[in-house]
Design an enzyme around this catalytic site. Structure first.
Site, PDB file in Angstrom:
ATOM      1  N   LEU A 157       0.829  -1.199   0.000  1.00 22.22           N
ATOM      2  CA  LEU A 157       0.000   0.000   0.000  1.00 22.22           C
ATOM      3  C   LEU A 157       0.867   1.253   0.000  1.00 22.22           C
ATOM      4  CD1 LEU A 157      -2.656   1.514   0.193  1.00 22.22           C
ATOM      5  CD2 LEU A 157      -2.684   1.038   2.664  1.00 22.22           C
ATOM      6  N   TYR A 158       1.776   1.337   0.923  1.00 24.03           N
ATOM      7  CA  TYR A 158       2.645   2.511   1.034  1.00 24.03           C
ATOM      8  C   TYR A 158       3.503   2.680  -0.213  1.00 24.03           C
ATOM      9  CZ  TYR A 158       6.434   5.493   2.813  1.00 24.03           C
ATOM     10  OH  TYR A 158       7.364   6.493   2.986  1.00 24.03           O
TER      11      TYR A 158
END
Length: 250
Positions: A157-158
């Site tokens: 995600l990051y």
């Protein structure tokens, strides 16, 4: 006057109440910029501003909640007002980074990461870059991450949000560069900040994979950002600069 000198320029730094953002705000002020310290925590922001003023720098705090388009655009308007009608330098540093397995990622985390890491820089550039282009001068630096370059378990995600920011950096350089606005990014490696303090030995283990063999300091990332916003980097456009101790080079 040095090509690194920023006297007379107004710089907006998001996420500037701690870590890389605070170090960047301090360094830009030291080099002569009027720095607008943006963040959610007023007490921490006031402390950063006070430290800058104690060293004869010029700084003001501006409250910033980057989770909605409305609040992000409001930040841009307030920054222009505080800057006397303009912002010359934008450092999109604010970011959030919840880690974990993809199947266990909540919808709220997914939305929040993209709201802060991708949409907020997009809205700020949309609000501030056109006026820079009209004046024929401006500099924008986006703070990305080394894990935008390769896959890491738990960081999908990051890393993906910052990979999007890398592409935006290049697209904005193409869009605004011909009118005098330079857009670049830095990709920090593991950096020892208040935000990463809870990672413990994991930060050192990640840093050990790089040639430098240690975590970076916020001030080391700030030096790269300060270079990119200065006239010393006048021929640097659309670059994504690793500041990661060499991790993405090996």
């Amino acid at each position: 006057m040095s090509s690194l000198d920023l006297a007379g320029r107004v710089a907006l730094v998001t996420g500037a109440t701690s870590g890389i953002g605070a170090a960047t705000a301090a360094l830009l002020a030291e080099r002569g910029a009027h720095v607008l310290v943006a963040g959610r925590d007023r007490s921490r922001g006031d402390a950063v501003v006070a430290a800058i003023r104690d060293r004869s720098g010029k700084a003001d705090f501006v409250a910033a909640d980057l989770r909605t388009a409305q609040s992000t655009r409001q930040l841009a308007r307030e920054a222009v007002d505080l800057g006397g009608g303009r912002v010359d330098i934008l450092v999109n540093n604010a970011g959030i980074y919840p880690f974990g397995p993809t199947p266990q990622t909540s919808q709220s985390d997914l939305d929040a990461v993209y709201d802060v890491n991708v949409k907020a820089p997009f809205h700020l550039v949309a609000a501030l870059a056109p006026a820079m282009a009209e004046r024929g001068q401006g500099a924008i630096v986006n703070v990305s991450t080394m894990v935008a370059e390769y896959g890491v378990v738990g960081m999908a995600l990051y890393g993906s949000s910052k990979a999007a920011l890398n592409l935006l950096t290049k697209a904005w350089a193409a869009e605004f560069g011909p009118r005098g606005v330079r857009v670049n990014a830095v990709e920090p490696g593991p950096t020892r900040t208040e935000g990463t303090a809870g990672t413990g030995d994991a930060l050192d283990a990640l840093a050990a994979e790089a040639p430098a063999g240690r975590p970076g300091a916020p001030e080391e990332i700030a030096e790269a950002i300060a270079y990119l916003v200065s006239d010393a980097a006048s021929f640097v456009q659309g670059a994504v600069v690793p500041v990661d101790g060499g991790r993405t080079a090996v």
